[in-house]
Scaffold this motif. Structure first.
Motif, mmCIF file in Angstrom:
data_model
loop_
_atom_site.group_PDB
_atom_site.id
_atom_site.type_symbol
_atom_site.label_atom_id
_atom_site.label_comp_id
_atom_site.label_asym_id
_atom_site.label_seq_id
_atom_site.Cartn_x
_atom_site.Cartn_y
_atom_site.Cartn_z
ATOM 1 N N ALA A 1 1.241 -0.862 -0.038
ATOM 2 C CA ALA A 1 -0.039 0.097 0.119
ATOM 3 C C ALA A 1 0.984 1.771 0.074
ATOM 4 C CB ALA A 1 -1.104 0.384 1.370
ATOM 5 N N VAL A 2 1.876 0.715 0.955
ATOM 6 C CA VAL A 2 2.608 2.403 1.122
ATOM 7 C C VAL A 2 3.314 2.653 -0.212
ATOM 8 C CG1 VAL A 2 4.590 2.976 2.117
ATOM 9 C CG2 VAL A 2 3.089 2.542 3.308
ATOM 10 N N LEU A 3 3.538 1.581 -1.139
ATOM 11 C CA LEU A 3 4.533 1.838 -2.429
ATOM 12 C C LEU A 3 3.668 2.252 -3.764
ATOM 13 C CD1 LEU A 3 6.731 -1.424 -2.791
ATOM 14 C CD2 LEU A 3 7.118 0.205 -2.270
ATOM 15 N N GLY A 4 2.421 1.473 -3.557
ATOM 16 C CA GLY A 4 1.338 2.344 -4.681
ATOM 17 C C GLY A 4 0.959 3.858 -4.287
ATOM 18 N N LEU A 5 0.831 4.146 -2.491
ATOM 19 C CA LEU A 5 0.524 5.772 -2.668
ATOM 20 C C LEU A 5 1.780 6.802 -2.696
ATOM 21 C CD1 LEU A 5 -2.271 4.706 0.650
ATOM 22 C CD2 LEU A 5 -2.507 5.349 -1.738
ATOM 23 N N LEU A 6 2.876 5.991 -2.186
ATOM 24 C CA LEU A 6 4.127 7.389 -2.233
ATOM 25 C C LEU A 6 4.218 7.436 -3.971
ATOM 26 C CD1 LEU A 6 6.109 6.906 1.233
ATOM 27 C CD2 LEU A 6 3.555 8.871 0.204
ATOM 28 N N PRO A 7 4.682 8.675 -4.092
ATOM 29 C CA PRO A 7 5.208 8.825 -6.109
ATOM 30 C C PRO A 7 6.265 7.455 -6.140
ATOM 31 C CG PRO A 7 5.532 10.488 -4.411
ATOM 32 C CD PRO A 7 5.144 9.525 -3.807
ATOM 33 N N ARG A 8 6.751 7.153 -7.049
ATOM 34 C CA ARG A 8 7.385 6.504 -7.298
ATOM 35 C C ARG A 8 8.947 6.563 -7.772
ATOM 36 N NH1 ARG A 8 6.331 3.367 -13.204
ATOM 37 N NH2 ARG A 8 4.461 2.756 -12.324
ATOM 38 N N GLY A 9 10.229 5.794 -6.980
ATOM 39 C CA GLY A 9 11.234 6.302 -6.912
ATOM 40 C C GLY A 9 11.651 7.402 -5.861
ATOM 41 N N THR A 10 10.254 6.790 -4.269
ATOM 42 C CA THR A 10 10.333 7.438 -3.147
ATOM 43 C C THR A 10 11.741 6.680 -2.361
ATOM 44 O OG1 THR A 10 8.218 8.406 -3.230
ATOM 45 C CG2 THR A 10 9.214 8.251 -0.959
ATOM 46 N N TYR A 11 11.105 5.897 -2.249
ATOM 47 C CA TYR A 11 12.502 4.709 -1.182
ATOM 48 C C TYR A 11 13.760 4.560 -1.954
ATOM 49 C CZ TYR A 11 12.565 0.721 -4.992
ATOM 50 O OH TYR A 11 13.281 0.679 -6.215
ATOM 51 N N ARG A 12 13.600 5.071 -2.975
ATOM 52 C CA ARG A 12 15.322 5.266 -3.383
ATOM 53 C C ARG A 12 15.553 6.989 -3.603
ATOM 54 N NH1 ARG A 12 15.154 6.052 -9.211
ATOM 55 N NH2 ARG A 12 13.486 4.881 -9.159
ATOM 56 N N ALA A 13 14.827 7.121 -3.072
ATOM 57 C CA ALA A 13 15.531 8.839 -3.312
ATOM 58 C C ALA A 13 15.254 9.229 -4.964
ATOM 59 C CB ALA A 13 16.653 9.777 -2.800
ATOM 60 N N ALA A 14 14.218 8.965 -5.461
ATOM 61 C CA ALA A 14 14.733 9.622 -7.283
ATOM 62 C C ALA A 14 14.260 11.145 -6.741
ATOM 63 C CB ALA A 14 13.532 9.088 -8.014
ATOM 64 N N ARG A 15 15.107 11.309 -7.636
ATOM 65 C CA ARG A 15 15.150 13.745 -8.044
ATOM 66 C C ARG A 15 13.986 13.602 -7.943
ATOM 67 N NH1 ARG A 15 19.980 15.558 -7.958
ATOM 68 N NH2 ARG A 15 21.905 14.375 -8.389
ATOM 69 N N GLY A 16 13.556 15.177 -7.651
ATOM 70 C CA GLY A 16 12.325 15.667 -7.567
ATOM 71 C C GLY A 16 11.431 15.345 -6.649
#
Length: 480
Positions: A262-277
């Motif tokens: 659920a967390v992976l689906g609700l947060l912007p893609r790449g949040t867990y790896r600190a994707a830019r932006g």
């Protein structure tokens, strides 16, 4: 001209420069109204901890004490996601109105409860309303204020916590002692009427309705299912953590199985790896809030048990932080600092890390006890720079029709980081002997200092990771 610039142009009023401010004639009622809502929520948040032990004792519900807090958190997560969907598709007015109504209704249920389970239900209703309100307020800021004024509104939100953080516990203590704990809950709903009367007409004028008419009637059912998953998963995990029996591993595992996807689906893609932006902005909010709040939760306990301070003096050691937090938010709102926002946020996270690292120095008897108060004042200044700036960057990186969804992601990151890091630090503290903390007449304790060090030093390390994340808040050149 992109969509966000068009929105700024549409919300700008044809007034002279002296009036085109958050407190200018055009926006005064809106600003006073929404900041007043924040002040009332802040009063409730800071006062409830004072009244809660008395309420649980009178309702014969000390064994269910933790659920009064976890019930609020669990339902607020669902409210956050729903408010994001609602605001993007139909405007923030409905979510804000229903949210304030639910928040007030929950206070009434809790304040009139005759049993602990009814009290917990009231807290759950209140949490749902609080989740709706906080996201809807962010969307109102994004829609009703041009970009040049948003930092100032975020600073006003932070300033709205200053007086409640100092006065709230004292006022709640006095009310609880002289009138009873119920009035801590029942007194706030009446005060909501005036802010609503000021703000709602302005919100209807400036921020009502969908950005995109094609999506106005549709909700993303997948996100609603994920919201239910994150709420149920968080509830099961909290139950398992509070039960502390082998059998509780089953609901704990089920909670994790629901929560992680659920967390992976609700947060912007790449949040867990600190994707830019945008993903890094959302991640930073959780890293900053989680590390700081987890450490702050142990400061009063450390001062009472290790240095013999009274609970009142230990609490006052953090009081200056409310003012410096607001000062940091005010600094980031200055126009001349706007081009240097990311550097300000890096400096803010370094201040947070330094404050958390300095706090356990008072475990050494030769270190003056006021060191914590000074360090925490600087740490709160850093938090003011970071938290308010994260909200400003969120709107800069969000299309108007995604402001609600992204605001919800920001709040989810904050809430989940608080819970996860508080659970981790609590486990480490207990494992190293902190669970046997006892205070003697001379102020000494049976808990080893290493138990407190195991809380503060890892959180300082996470804050330093946050300083690195601040270098990834802008998208690479050439990307939209």
């Amino acid at each position: 001209m992109d969509a966000l610039e068009r929105r700024d142009t549409e919300t700008a009023d044809p007034v002279d420069g002296s009036e085109d401010t958050v407190l200018g004639r055009a926006r005064r009622a809106l600003t006073v109204g929404i900041v007043s809502v924040v002040v009332l929520i802040a009063f409730e948040a800071t006062a409830v901890g004072t009244a809660m032990p008395v309420a649980a004792r009178e309702l014969d519900g000390l064994s269910l004490y933790a659920f009064a807090f976890s019930g609020y958190f669990t339902t607020s997560l669902f409210g956050m996601v729903l408010a994001g969907q609602w605001s993007d598709r139909r405007g923030p007015l409905g979510a804000l109105t229903i949210g304030i109504g639910a928040f007030a209704a929950g206070l009434v249920v809790a304040g009139t409860a005759g049993a602990m389970w009814v009290f917990i239900v009231g807290r759950a209703v209140q949490g749902f309303g609080g989740g709706l309100v906080i996201v809807a307020l962010y969307v109102v800021v994004g829609r009703a204020y041009p970009e040049r004024l948003r930092a100032a509104v975020m600073a006003a939100f932070a300033a709205g916590w200053v007086v409640p953080s100092v006065v709230g516990p004292l006022a709640a203590g006095a009310v609880t002692e002289h009138l009873g704990w119920r009035w801590v809950f029942l007194g706030i709903p009446v005060l909501v009427v005036l802010p609503l009367a000021l703000a709602l007409p302005q919100i209807r004028r400036r921020a009502a309705g969908p950005v995109d008419e094609e999506t106005a009637a549709t909700f993303d059912r997948r996100r609603i299912r994920l919201a239910l998953g994150i709420s149920l998963g968080a509830g099961l995990l909290q139950y398992a953590a509070q039960d502390l029996r082998w059998v509780s591993l089953l609901p704990g595992a089920a909670g994790a199985a629901l929560l992680v996807p659920a967390v992976l689906g609700l947060l912007p893609r790449g949040t867990y790896r600190a994707a830019r932006g945008l993903p890094s902005v959302v991640l930073l909010r959780g890293v900053a809030a989680g590390s700081f709040i987890a450490a702050e939760s142990f400061v009063p306990l450390m001062l009472v048990t290790q240095r013999g301070l009274s609970p009142t003096l230990a609490g006052f050691s953090l009081a200056a932080g409310g003012a410096t937090w607001a000062l940091g938010s005010w600094v980031q709102s200055r126009t001349r600092f706007a081009p240097h926002r990311e550097r300000l946020m890096t400096a803010g996270m370094l201040l947070v890390a330094a404050a958390i690292t300095t706090a356990p120095s008072v475990l050494v008897p030769a270190v003056p006890v006021w060191t914590v108060a000074v360090a925490w004042a600087f740490g709160c200044f850093g938090m003011g720079l970071v938290i308010s700036s994260a909200g400003v960057l969120l709107f800069q990186l969000s299309a108007p029709e995604e402001a609600g969804t992204n605001s919800a992601a920001l709040q989810i990151s904050d809430a989940l980081a608080n819970v996860v890091l508080l659970a981790a630090t609590g486990t480490a503290f207990a494992a190293l002997g902190g669970g046997s903390t006892t205070v003697t007449a001379d102020g000494h304790t049976g808990a080893p200092p290493v138990a407190f060090a195991a809380v503060f030093l890892p959180m300082a390390g996470i804050a330093l990771i946050g300083a690195w994340v601040t270098t990834r808040l802008r998208e690479p050149a050439g990307e939209p």
